[in-house]
Each structure stands twice: as C-alpha cells, then as structure tokens.
Motif scaffolding. Structure first.
Motif, PDB file in Angstrom:
ATOM      1  N   LEU A  73       0.630  -1.094   0.405  1.00  0.00           N
ATOM      2  CA  LEU A  73       0.233   0.470   0.189  1.00  0.00           C
ATOM      3  C   LEU A  73       0.996   1.105   0.011  1.00  0.00           C
ATOM      4  O   LEU A  73       1.703   1.231   0.706  1.00  0.00           O
ATOM      5  N   GLN A  74       0.632   2.197  -0.857  1.00  0.00           N
ATOM      6  CA  GLN A  74       1.462   2.523  -1.588  1.00  0.00           C
ATOM      7  C   GLN A  74       0.796   4.462  -1.673  1.00  0.00           C
ATOM      8  O   GLN A  74       0.143   4.394  -2.672  1.00  0.00           O
ATOM      9  N   ASN A  75       1.039   5.889  -0.865  1.00  0.00           N
ATOM     10  CA  ASN A  75      -0.092   6.452  -1.211  1.00  0.00           C
ATOM     11  C   ASN A  75      -1.988   6.451  -1.020  1.00  0.00           C
ATOM     12  O   ASN A  75      -1.871   6.478  -1.765  1.00  0.00           O
ATOM     13  N   GLY A  76      -1.582   5.553  -0.442  1.00  0.00           N
ATOM     14  CA  GLY A  76      -3.618   4.902  -1.095  1.00  0.00           C
ATOM     15  C   GLY A  76      -4.384   4.329  -1.943  1.00  0.00           C
ATOM     16  O   GLY A  76      -5.306   3.930  -2.628  1.00  0.00           O
ATOM     17  N   PHE A  77      -3.332   3.756  -1.807  1.00  0.00           N
ATOM     18  CA  PHE A  77      -3.131   2.377  -3.384  1.00  0.00           C
ATOM     19  C   PHE A  77      -2.330   1.442  -3.053  1.00  0.00           C
ATOM     20  O   PHE A  77      -1.474   1.188  -2.682  1.00  0.00           O
ATOM     21  N   ALA A  78      -3.117   0.064  -3.554  1.00  0.00           N
ATOM     22  CA  ALA A  78      -2.452  -1.449  -4.034  1.00  0.00           C
ATOM     23  C   ALA A  78      -3.294  -1.988  -4.643  1.00  0.00           C
ATOM     24  O   ALA A  78      -4.494  -2.245  -4.786  1.00  0.00           O
ATOM     25  N   ALA A  79      -2.693  -2.992  -4.839  1.00  0.00           N
ATOM     26  CA  ALA A  79      -3.186  -4.074  -6.009  1.00  0.00           C
ATOM     27  C   ALA A  79      -3.010  -5.543  -6.155  1.00  0.00           C
ATOM     28  O   ALA A  79      -1.544  -5.234  -5.361  1.00  0.00           O
ATOM     29  N   GLY A  80      -3.398  -6.098  -5.833  1.00  0.00           N
ATOM     30  CA  GLY A  80      -2.579  -7.283  -5.960  1.00  0.00           C
ATOM     31  C   GLY A  80      -4.074  -8.496  -6.994  1.00  0.00           C
ATOM     32  O   GLY A  80      -4.826  -7.829  -7.942  1.00  0.00           O
ATOM     33  N   GLY A  81      -3.824  -9.455  -7.177  1.00  0.00           N
ATOM     34  CA  GLY A  81      -4.795 -10.667  -8.206  1.00  0.00           C
ATOM     35  C   GLY A  81      -4.630 -11.479  -7.191  1.00  0.00           C
ATOM     36  O   GLY A  81      -4.264 -12.272  -6.442  1.00  0.00           O
ATOM     37  N   PHE A  82      -5.532 -12.768  -7.896  1.00  0.00           N
ATOM     38  CA  PHE A  82      -5.393 -14.322  -7.327  1.00  0.00           C
ATOM     39  C   PHE A  82      -6.564 -14.772  -8.840  1.00  0.00           C
ATOM     40  O   PHE A  82      -6.282 -14.585  -9.786  1.00  0.00           O
ATOM     41  N   GLU A  83      -5.264 -16.540  -9.554  1.00  0.00           N
ATOM     42  CA  GLU A  83      -6.500 -17.312 -10.538  1.00  0.00           C
ATOM     43  C   GLU A  83      -7.260 -18.195  -9.515  1.00  0.00           C
ATOM     44  O   GLU A  83      -6.988 -18.927  -8.918  1.00  0.00           O
ATOM     45  N   LEU A  84      -8.264 -18.296 -10.265  1.00  0.00           N
ATOM     46  CA  LEU A  84      -9.499 -19.371  -9.786  1.00  0.00           C
ATOM     47  C   LEU A  84      -9.340 -20.288 -10.872  1.00  0.00           C
ATOM     48  O   LEU A  84      -9.636 -20.119 -11.770  1.00  0.00           O
ATOM     49  N   ALA A  85      -9.221 -21.449  -9.983  1.00  0.00           N
ATOM     50  CA  ALA A  85      -9.198 -22.632 -10.673  1.00  0.00           C
ATOM     51  C   ALA A  85     -10.899 -22.597 -11.746  1.00  0.00           C
ATOM     52  O   ALA A  85     -10.898 -23.290 -12.975  1.00  0.00           O
ATOM     53  N   LEU A  86     -11.722 -22.210 -11.235  1.00  0.00           N
ATOM     54  CA  LEU A  86     -12.382 -22.515 -11.659  1.00  0.00           C
ATOM     55  C   LEU A  86     -13.589 -20.959 -11.772  1.00  0.00           C
ATOM     56  O   LEU A  86     -13.426 -20.146 -10.571  1.00  0.00           O
ATOM     57  N   SER A  87     -14.873 -21.247 -11.999  1.00  0.00           N
ATOM     58  CA  SER A  87     -16.144 -19.862 -11.666  1.00  0.00           C
ATOM     59  C   SER A  87     -16.459 -20.094 -11.034  1.00  0.00           C
ATOM     60  O   SER A  87     -16.476 -20.863 -10.118  1.00  0.00           O
ATOM     61  N   THR A  88     -16.286 -18.925 -10.336  1.00  0.00           N
ATOM     62  CA  THR A  88     -17.701 -18.856  -8.733  1.00  0.00           C
ATOM     63  C   THR A  88     -18.511 -17.665  -8.264  1.00  0.00           C
ATOM     64  O   THR A  88     -18.492 -17.082  -9.642  1.00  0.00           O
ATOM     65  N   ASP A  89     -19.200 -17.562  -7.653  1.00  0.00           N
ATOM     66  CA  ASP A  89     -20.676 -17.181  -7.311  1.00  0.00           C
ATOM     67  C   ASP A  89     -20.371 -16.198  -6.447  1.00  0.00           C
ATOM     68  O   ASP A  89     -21.380 -15.323  -5.763  1.00  0.00           O
ATOM     69  N   LYS A  90     -18.947 -16.559  -5.587  1.00  0.00           N
ATOM     70  CA  LYS A  90     -18.953 -15.654  -4.353  1.00  0.00           C
ATOM     71  C   LYS A  90     -17.215 -15.329  -4.366  1.00  0.00           C
ATOM     72  O   LYS A  90     -16.569 -16.987  -4.222  1.00  0.00           O
ATOM     73  N   THR A  91     -16.292 -14.590  -3.921  1.00  0.00           N
ATOM     74  CA  THR A  91     -15.059 -14.136  -3.980  1.00  0.00           C
ATOM     75  C   THR A  91     -15.427 -12.930  -3.209  1.00  0.00           C
ATOM     76  O   THR A  91     -15.614 -11.769  -3.448  1.00  0.00           O
ATOM     77  N   VAL A  92     -14.580 -13.248  -1.947  1.00  0.00           N
ATOM     78  CA  VAL A  92     -14.687 -12.515  -1.189  1.00  0.00           C
ATOM     79  C   VAL A  92     -12.263 -12.317  -0.872  1.00  0.00           C
ATOM     80  O   VAL A  92     -12.382 -13.491  -0.550  1.00  0.00           O
ATOM     81  N   VAL A  93     -12.202 -11.115  -0.993  1.00  0.00           N
ATOM     82  CA  VAL A  93     -10.299 -10.452  -0.569  1.00  0.00           C
ATOM     83  C   VAL A  93     -10.617 -10.086   1.160  1.00  0.00           C
ATOM     84  O   VAL A  93     -11.045  -9.151   0.865  1.00  0.00           O
ATOM     85  N   SER A  94      -9.892 -10.574   2.047  1.00  0.00           N
ATOM     86  CA  SER A  94      -9.405  -9.872   3.185  1.00  0.00           C
ATOM     87  C   SER A  94      -8.109  -9.702   3.193  1.00  0.00           C
ATOM     88  O   SER A  94      -7.628 -10.633   3.065  1.00  0.00           O
ATOM     89  N   ILE A  95      -8.112  -7.905   3.177  1.00  0.00           N
ATOM     90  CA  ILE A  95      -6.909  -7.776   3.752  1.00  0.00           C
ATOM     91  C   ILE A  95      -6.467  -7.342   5.173  1.00  0.00           C
ATOM     92  O   ILE A  95      -7.184  -7.216   6.307  1.00  0.00           O
ATOM     93  N   LYS A  96      -5.207  -8.409   5.635  1.00  0.00           N
ATOM     94  CA  LYS A  96      -4.679  -8.181   7.057  1.00  0.00           C
ATOM     95  C   LYS A  96      -3.240  -7.523   7.126  1.00  0.00           C
ATOM     96  O   LYS A  96      -2.740  -7.449   6.509  1.00  0.00           O
ATOM     97  N   ASP A  97      -2.824  -7.269   8.005  1.00  0.00           N
ATOM     98  CA  ASP A  97      -1.817  -6.698   9.159  1.00  0.00           C
ATOM     99  C   ASP A  97      -1.058  -7.717   9.300  1.00  0.00           C
ATOM    100  O   ASP A  97      -1.154  -9.045   8.910  1.00  0.00           O
ATOM    101  N   ALA A  98      -0.194  -7.555   9.757  1.00  0.00           N
ATOM    102  CA  ALA A  98       0.923  -8.386  10.490  1.00  0.00           C
ATOM    103  C   ALA A  98       1.399  -9.651  11.063  1.00  0.00           C
ATOM    104  O   ALA A  98       1.642 -10.425  11.059  1.00  0.00           O
ATOM    105  N   ALA A  99       0.107  -9.086  11.629  1.00  0.00           N
ATOM    106  CA  ALA A  99      -0.591  -9.651  12.828  1.00  0.00           C
ATOM    107  C   ALA A  99      -1.295 -11.003  12.730  1.00  0.00           C
ATOM    108  O   ALA A  99      -2.212 -11.663  13.627  1.00  0.00           O
TER     109      ALA A  99
END
Length: 217
Positions: free
Chosen positions: A103-129
């Motif tokens: 995260l730099q100056n209010g912007f961060a980007a990432g991605g992931f590769e799905l093996a199959l199509s989904t109807d529900k996808t949730v990304v969780s951002i976590k701290d060092a702990a």
C-alpha cells in the motif's frame, strides 16, 4: 563486463575447450592406430574390417563431441537471449505467486487465479499480526486471473498507513470451495541470470523466476 557479455564469453571458452579435448582424443587415436600398424605381425596383419570398425568408432566419438559443443553453444545463446529479453522488464510490474500487498499513497493492487468460475468471491486484507482490516466482496468471477485494488480504507473508515500487508481469498461456487492461487504485484528493479534461469528481483515479491510470472504490466 556486463552479465550478457560474461555469458557469451563463457560460452566461447566452453566451446573452445570442448573442441580441444575432441581434437586431442582424435590425435591420440590416430597415433595409437599408426603404432599398431607399424608393429603388427607380418604373418598376421590387422584385419581391414577391424581398422574400419576403429575408424567408425572414432568418427562416432568425434561426432558426439561436436554435437555436445553445438548444444552447449545453443544453450548459452538461449540463456543470453532470455537475459536480454528479461532486461526489458526492469521498471515494469509483474504478477506472480505471492500473498503480499504493498500500500503506497492510498493505492494497492493484487490478484488471484481461480481454478473455476465462482458465485462468491471475498478478498480479506490482513495486517502483520493476521488481523483482518478490510474485506471486499467481489461477487461472481470467471475462472482465470482476477485483479483487485484497495484504497487503504479499513473497516470502520480509517485509513491504513503505507506499508506491506497480506491478503487472502475465499471463493466458492454453489457452496463448494474453489481453489484460488494468490498473485502479488511487484516492481522489477533488476534481473539476474543463474543456474535456475532468469530471475527477476522485485520490491514486493523478492526474487521471482521469470517462468512463474502470470502477467506483465
């Protein structure tokens, strides 16, 4: 001397050494053959078939040596070509396996590769702990690479400070879990050429083999 020059020089030296070894083997064989013919028993001379067989063996060995030299030269040339191509990636961003999020100056980007199509996808951002700071519901997604962005806002409205965070992905289709390979975004600062091939040195991902890169930006 540059990395590419060093590789090219090494290839030339290896080829010269191999050719010298092959020439020495041929010279030793011919000297031995001449000695045998000079000292052969006049009453029991060497059979022509035997001489022909020995010459054929020499030809085979010499051919193999030359083939090995050619393959070594081709391998070195290919490695140099890969290094030159990878050098063009310096200053660009790559997407490769990893769970870090910068995260730099209010912007961060990432991605992931799905093996199959989904109807529900949730990304969780976590701290060092490992504490969840923010969750993003991306809804239904198609199989393949999926990109996401985070503006640094955590649950509750506060702004997270610049730094490195982690992320996880929970994906499912009809209640069944769908595998998701996490992909981190890193900026390429330099390129290395070693025994394992071309390696990209990045800020977020660390050292990444070029063969694992999923996407280039």
């Amino acid at each position: 001397m540059s990395t590419v020059d060093a590789v090219t020089s090494g290839a030339s030296t290896a080829t010269t050494t191999t050719k010298s070894a092959a020439q020495e083997s041929e010279d030793r064989f011919l000297k031995l053959l001449v000695t045998q013919m000079k000292n052969q028993d006049p009453l029991n001379p060497m059979d022509n078939a035997q001489v022909t067989s020995q010459m054929a063996q020499l030809s085979t060995v010499t051919g193999i040596d030359k083939l090995n030299s050619t393959l070594q030269a081709m391998s070195s040339s290919f490695a140099s070509s890969q290094s030159l191509q990878a050098a063009g990636m310096i200053g660009r961003s790559v997407l490769a396996p990893g769970s870090s999020l910068s995260l730099q100056n209010g912007f961060a980007a990432g991605g992931f590769e799905l093996a199959l199509s989904t109807d529900k996808t949730v990304v969780s951002i976590k701290d060092a702990a490992g504490n969840t700071l923010h969750s993003m519901d991306l809804g239904a997604q198609q199989a393949g690479n999926v990109m996401f962005q985070w503006d640094g806002v955590v649950d509750g409205g506060a702004i997270a400070p610049s730094g490195t965070y982690k992320f996880e992905v929970s994906a499912s289709q009809g209640g069944n879990k769908v595998d998701a390979t996490l992909l981190a975004l890193g900026n390429v600062s330099s390129v290395s050429l070693g025994a394992s091939g071309v390696t990209l040195n990045t800020d977020v991902l660390g050292s990444v083999n070029v063969s694992t890169v999923k996407q280039i930006f």
